[in-house]
Every structure is written in C-alpha cells, then in structure tokens.
Motif scaffolding. Structure first.
Motif, PDB file in Angstrom:
ATOM      1  N   VAL A   9       0.854  -1.186   0.000  1.00  0.00           N
ATOM      2  CA  VAL A   9       0.000   0.000   0.000  1.00  0.00           C
ATOM      3  C   VAL A   9       0.890   1.237   0.000  1.00  0.00           C
ATOM      4  N   VAL A  11       0.539   5.232   1.279  1.00  0.00           N
ATOM      5  CA  VAL A  11      -0.319   6.046   2.132  1.00  0.00           C
ATOM      6  C   VAL A  11       0.171   7.488   2.177  1.00  0.00           C
ATOM      7  N   SER A  12      -0.778   8.355   2.486  1.00  0.00           N
ATOM      8  CA  SER A  12      -0.466   9.762   2.705  1.00  0.00           C
ATOM      9  C   SER A  12       0.155   9.924   4.090  1.00  0.00           C
ATOM     10  N   GLY A  15      -1.942   8.611   6.794  1.00  0.00           N
ATOM     11  CA  GLY A  15      -2.295   7.196   6.769  1.00  0.00           C
ATOM     12  C   GLY A  15      -3.418   6.794   5.835  1.00  0.00           C
ATOM     13  N   MET A  16      -3.763   7.670   4.908  1.00  0.00           N
ATOM     14  CA  MET A  16      -4.881   7.403   4.001  1.00  0.00           C
ATOM     15  C   MET A  16      -4.409   6.767   2.697  1.00  0.00           C
ATOM     16  N   LEU A  17      -5.238   5.847   2.161  1.00  0.00           N
ATOM     17  CA  LEU A  17      -4.950   5.261   0.855  1.00  0.00           C
ATOM     18  C   LEU A  17      -5.888   5.794  -0.222  1.00  0.00           C
ATOM     19  N   GLU A 131       5.192   5.394   1.700  1.00  0.00           N
ATOM     20  CA  GLU A 131       4.678   6.592   2.359  1.00  0.00           C
ATOM     21  C   GLU A 131       5.035   7.843   1.571  1.00  0.00           C
ATOM     22  N   GLY A 142      -8.669   5.403   5.621  1.00  0.00           N
ATOM     23  CA  GLY A 142      -7.462   4.873   6.230  1.00  0.00           C
ATOM     24  C   GLY A 142      -7.020   3.588   5.563  1.00  0.00           C
ATOM     25  N   CYS A 143      -5.720   3.363   5.553  1.00  0.00           N
ATOM     26  CA  CYS A 143      -5.191   2.181   4.864  1.00  0.00           C
ATOM     27  C   CYS A 143      -5.544   0.884   5.571  1.00  0.00           C
ATOM     28  N   PRO A 152      -0.555   3.768  10.686  1.00  0.00           N
ATOM     29  CA  PRO A 152      -0.278   2.482  10.024  1.00  0.00           C
ATOM     30  C   PRO A 152       0.849   1.720  10.719  1.00  0.00           C
TER      31      PRO A 152
END
Length: 183
Positions: A9, A11-12, A15-17, A131, A142-143, A152
């Motif tokens: 994954v 993520v931002s 912690g967002m995907l 990241e 969120g991831c 995360p």
C-alpha cells in the motif's frame, strides 16, 4: 500449500490510501512507487483485493486474482475478468479459494482495501508500506482498519511486525517504501 504473504500500500502522511470520495487521487501516485508495485505484482502467484481496489496496469488482465465480495456465495470466475475468482470469505476459506483459482504455492500479494488487509494481518511475511510524507488526505479512507485512530505503523507493530530499512522510491517527493516483517 506453501505461500509467502506480502501486503502493498501507499499512504499519505495521515495514513490514508484514498480521498474522502474513496478514490486514490493522483497526488498519491508516484512513478517510483508505481514501478515498485508493478514489478512486485508481476512476480506474484495471486493478487487479493476488494471490489474497489485494482492496480490498473498493463499486465493487470494477465494476473491471477481473488476479488473479495459479499455479492456471491459460491466461488466463481469473474465474468468480466477470466483470471479473477470472486470470493466471499464468509462462505469459503482462503485455501478453498486458492484451490479454485488453481494456485497452490507462491507469493500472495494483498493490495487492499482496509478490510482485505485486515483479513491477512496475522499472515503477512512482509508488508511493504510506501509513504508519501507531503500528501495529506483529510477525511480520506485509512489504509487499515483502525487508521486514523492509530498510525499504520502502530497497526503493523500490534500484529508483531517490525520495520526494516526504508528504500527511496522518489527522492523529489521523499516517497519511501519500508518492509515490515514478522518479528
């Protein structure tokens, strides 16, 4: 069955995907990460993801995959993608789904979303966490289950994983990927 489980994954910083609309925005797409991800998936025996996740790459149609969905009960071939098996985890085990998909060994690449990542959290040998520290997605997805309440990193650590040395994927944007491995 002999499998090596790997999660992937990006993520931002928060912690967002995906953004608030549930879509991975262009601001979270980087060539270095895309190349890393594509090469990893090309070497996978099977890719596992939810209905809303897909890598959308040139080799995507050639890759064997399990797509988790609650819309089916029995394991079935996806009518839109002949290399894909539709799998409802409430009605068949992962091992049954692999047998149906004719996959008995190799690397299993889990690519999301959060509920799918969570299903394998205690089976990962390695989780590759990319990241993007300069991207924020307020109100995004969120991831992992439990993000943003936890980071995360905290989620992975709570499942017995430890970070290895990060690799730089995009120096201009400081995008890294860190292998988290079972302690």
């Amino acid at each position: 069955m002999s499998f090596h489980f790997a999660g992937y994954v990006i993520v931002s910083a928060d912690g967002m995907l995906a953004d608030a609309s549930g879509v991975m925005p262009d601001s979270l797409k980087f060539e270095g990460d895309k190349l890393f991800f594509e090469q990893a998936l090309d070497g996978a025996a099977l890719i596992v993801h939810g209905r809303n996740s897909h890598e959308q790459q040139p080799n995507s149609a050639k890759r064997k995959r399990l797509i988790t969905t609650r819309k089916v009960k029995a394991l079935t071939v996806d009518p839109e993608m002949p290399n894909a098996t539709l799998w409802n985890p409430d009605h068949a085990s992962f091992e049954e789904a692999c047998a149906f998909a004719d996959v008995a060994a190799g690397r299993i690449a889990v690519i999301g979303g959060p509920a799918v990542f969570d299903m394998f959290m205690d089976r990962y040998d390695t989780f590759w966490l990319s990241e993007a520290p300069h991207v924020r997605l307020p109100g995004g997805e969120g991831c992992f289950v439990g993000v943003p309440e936890q980071t995360p990193h905290a989620v992975l650590a709570s499942h017995g994983m430890r970070p290895g040395t990060p690799y730089m994927l995009d120096a201009a944007h400081e995008v890294t990927v860190t292998p988290w491995r079972r302690a």
